[in-house]
Design a protein around this motif. Structure first.
Motif, PDB file in Angstrom:
ATOM      1  N   SER A 112       0.828  -1.212   0.000  1.00  0.00           N
ATOM      2  CA  SER A 112       0.000   0.000   0.000  1.00  0.00           C
ATOM      3  C   SER A 112       0.861   1.260   0.000  1.00  0.00           C
ATOM      4  N   TYR A 151       0.972  -6.360   6.606  1.00  0.00           N
ATOM      5  CA  TYR A 151       0.618  -5.645   5.383  1.00  0.00           C
ATOM      6  C   TYR A 151      -0.474  -4.598   5.542  1.00  0.00           C
ATOM      7  N   LEU A 152      -1.105  -4.532   6.713  1.00  0.00           N
ATOM      8  CA  LEU A 152      -2.209  -3.581   6.901  1.00  0.00           C
ATOM      9  C   LEU A 152      -1.937  -2.649   8.070  1.00  0.00           C
ATOM     10  N   ALA A 167      -6.946  -1.258  10.183  1.00  0.00           N
ATOM     11  CA  ALA A 167      -7.582  -2.016   9.095  1.00  0.00           C
ATOM     12  C   ALA A 167      -7.563  -3.515   9.328  1.00  0.00           C
ATOM     13  N   CYS A 168      -6.823  -3.979  10.338  1.00  0.00           N
ATOM     14  CA  CYS A 168      -6.778  -5.424  10.624  1.00  0.00           C
ATOM     15  C   CYS A 168      -8.144  -5.888  11.128  1.00  0.00           C
ATOM     16  N   GLU A 193      -9.097  -3.563  -0.100  1.00  0.00           N
ATOM     17  CA  GLU A 193      -7.670  -3.592   0.254  1.00  0.00           C
ATOM     18  C   GLU A 193      -7.406  -4.682   1.283  1.00  0.00           C
ATOM     19  N   VAL A 194      -8.299  -4.814   2.280  1.00  0.00           N
ATOM     20  CA  VAL A 194      -8.130  -5.835   3.318  1.00  0.00           C
ATOM     21  C   VAL A 194      -8.284  -7.235   2.730  1.00  0.00           C
ATOM     22  N   VAL A 214      -5.296  -8.445   0.737  1.00  0.00           N
ATOM     23  CA  VAL A 214      -4.170  -8.890   1.575  1.00  0.00           C
ATOM     24  C   VAL A 214      -4.413 -10.300   2.100  1.00  0.00           C
ATOM     25  N   VAL A 257      -1.933  -9.963   8.266  1.00  0.00           N
ATOM     26  CA  VAL A 257      -2.676  -8.704   8.390  1.00  0.00           C
ATOM     27  C   VAL A 257      -1.862  -7.642   9.135  1.00  0.00           C
TER      28      VAL A 257
END
Length: 631
Positions: free
Chosen positions: A154, A560-561, A565-566, A507-508, A511, A557
């Protein structure tokens, strides 16, 4: 013997005087009864009109006056007044002006930056964020504010989408830089806020600042020719996919900077900013608003609920900024003596729930809550200038003349506006929820997103009420009551809001499906009692023959987040329900929530203390609902 009244008789007023008094009292009574907000609306509209007139007068005189121009003038007019207070250290207007000059001189000497080039800024809340921002603005550069919570793919997407010549990274974010450096475009020059570097081909800034000149750069570098030209890129998680770089013009910065003034703040105020500076609320409304007023700002590295009120007392803070979650965190702190013993008079922000609003006022005293509504990239703004609890603002006939908008009927199942048999959209009645759309015209333009024409076009609605009209789609459902107060209802599309941030569900899910045992992921937001917004939940379908690996999901998660956002909850299903148009069905899942008593599918909860997803039992569910489990 004659009385005093006989000697000096009182004059009898003409009959018309008593009639006039009765008339005035009657008009006052009618106004209070039928138009109770008349004077408050008039004062607010006069402020809006006055500010707009001032900007227009500059334009007619051939002058383009930006917020940066105002700051430079203030540095000359009040050089010794504190502009920033950070961790007890005072930075005056002159200090900030001179240090930003040094930074401008460094880049002028070491980089071939042209007016209009983009520089990306990855820094936390600190004075050098502002110094670098202003220094680059003095060179006529467009500065892109990167969200330091965003990671890996991201973050690389954010950098590439704004096509910067330079990336400037804060000293406390070198770990994030290390993650993306191998895949960063080779034509991006990287600078770090340090005196030395262990990274190859990475430049240092602090050592060069110390030896740079404090002289201003040539005026023609920073002078703006048009208020509609871009000056910032601020990233927003919109309705779908990865963050988008909203184009922010000089005009939008000026409008944002007028917010505190419109709510009644003055040059004598001390403003406390704990929100991240990459957000428009902190940078435009907070820092920009401070410049518009010529006031002082207390900047906090990171919000701390336990230190909040002690900071306010220590620095004699009079204006605070908030998001709804911030107010709730303060209300959740243990009660202490003397909580009303402070000088805060205004709290400006958005997203506070009615119950938290009331509790905040009861507990912390007579603070005027100034709720407002506005999207970073949007062309419409509402301000609750009357202080009505729960409302994001109000409108009237005159306001709609300046800022035309409407609430239209929307089909949440099909995720699209409802059009009648003639193909036109229809307005909702007062009291009904409708999609907020704002007319795009010369006075209220929409500048779109950098590097992505398709995303810009998707935010526009054409042929709404008549042929050729054009409206900005806010993506928000709102309600207007019979007193013309506006209330936020919900977000539409594949997005929800949690901890003051927009979370894009695609986006979530993108991932999560990177994991080799996940077939499909359906991400949505669920309501949690006692919390603003919606917590993330993911419904998962495993690949045939694969088994669930909760440890791998957790690692994926959190790596990458961003933390907000997790997904807090996981639900493992056998089959993914689809809509008639072959989209993932979310509405039933949202309604069912995360209750293990009514859901037979396996449910899991993200336990931050254990750093793992754990089985969501009935006991754990009760702890979450009661607030004993921290989310």
């Amino acid at each position: 013997m004659r009385g005093w009244d006989d000697l000096y008789p009182l004059p009898v007023p003409p009959s018309w005087v008593s009639g006039a008094v009765v008339g005035i009292l009657s008009l006052h009574f009618i106004q209070k009864l039928l138009f109770p907000y008349f004077w408050a609306d008039l004062r607010y509209l006069l402020k809006v009109f006055t500010y707009g007139l001032r900007v227009e007068m500059y334009r007619l005189q051939g002058r383009v006056v930006t917020v940066l121009d105002k700051f430079v003038k203030l540095a000359e007019k009040q050089p010794h007044k504190p502009f920033l207070i950070y961790e007890g250290t005072i930075h005056t207007y002159r200090d900030v002006d001179r240090r930003s000059n040094r930074i401008a001189q460094v880049f002028l000497q070491h980089e071939a930056l042209k007016k209009g080039d983009t520089v990306a800024l990855l820094m936390g809340n600190e004075p050098d964020f502002i110094h670098v921002w202003f220094g680059l603005a003095k060179l006529g550069c467009v500065v892109a504010f990167l969200n330091f919570n965003v990671r890996f793919r991201s973050l690389l997407h954010c950098v590439s989408s704004c096509e910067p010549k330079i990336l400037v990274v804060g000293a406390d974010l070198l770990g994030t830089l290390e993650e993306i450096l191998p895949k960063l475009q080779k034509d991006v020059s990287v600078w770090i806020m340090a005196r030395d570097s262990t990274f190859p081909n990475v430049h240092t800034l602090l050592d060069k600042i110390e030896t740079a000149s404090e002289d201003p750069v040539p005026v023609n570098r920073c002078s703006a020719n048009n208020l509609k030209s871009a000056v910032l890129y601020i990233f927003t998680s919109g309705t779908t996919g990865l963050p988008k770089a909203a184009v922010i013009s000089h005009l939008q910065v000026l409008k944002g900077a007028a917010g505190l003034w419109a709510f009644g703040a003055t040059s004598e105020d001390i403003i406390y900013i704990t929100l991240p500076l990459y957000h428009s609320a902190a940078s435009l409304l907070g820092i920009g608003g401070c410049i518009e007023l010529g006031a002082t700002c207390v900047l906090k590295k990171k919000f701390s609920a336990s230190q909040f009120w002690s900071d306010c007392k220590r620095y004699n803070v009079t204006v605070i900024q908030y998001i709804g979650e911030l107010c709730r965190y303060l209300c959740n702190q243990p009660v202490k003596e003397g909580e009303k013993n402070h000088k805060v008079r205004l709290a400006v922000g958005n997203g506070v729930r009615n119950d938290v609003w009331r509790e905040f006022l009861d507990r912390f005293g007579a603070v005027k809550i100034c709720e407002f509504y506005g999207a970073t990239e949007g062309n419409i703004c509402f301000m609750n200038h009357t202080g009505k609890i729960g409302s994001v603002g109000r409108t009237n006939f005159f306001y709609k003349l300046f800022f035309p908008f409407d609430l239209i009927k929307y089909d949440v199942q099909k995720d699209e506006p409802i059009r009648n048999k003639h193909g036109w959209c229809e307005k909702v009645k007062k009291g009904e929820a409708g999609l907020l759309i704002s007319k795009v015209n010369a006075k209220n333009p929409f500048f779109g997103y950098a590097g992505n024409k398709r995303h810009t076009e998707k935010k526009l609605l054409c042929e709404v009420f008549k042929k050729g009209d054009l409206y900005f789609n806010t993506g928000d459902l709102m309600v207007q009551d019979h007193d013309n107060f506006l209330y936020f209802w919900d977000r539409i599309g594949d997005t929800f809001r949690w901890k003051g941030e927009n979370v894009a569900t695609t986006e979530v899910s993108d991932v999560i499906v990177m994991l080799d045992f996940i077939q499909e992921a359906n991400v949505y937001g669920v309501s949690v009692p006692g919390h603003e917004g919606k917590a993330g939940m993911a419904s998962l379908i495993l690949k045939h023959g694969a088994s669930l690996d909760l440890e791998q999901i957790y690692k994926q998660v959190v790596t990458y987040l961003p933390s907000y956002a997790c997904p807090l909850f996981l639900r493992v299903q056998e089959k993914m329900e689809m809509t008639g148009t072959f989209k993932q069905q979310k509405f039933q899942l949202v309604d069912e929530g995360f209750n293990p008593s009514t859901i037979t599918d396996p449910l899991y909860f993200l336990d931050n203390a254990k750093k793992a997803y754990v089985l969501l039992t009935k006991e754990l569910h009760e702890m979450i609902l009661s607030g004993k489990m921290k989310l």
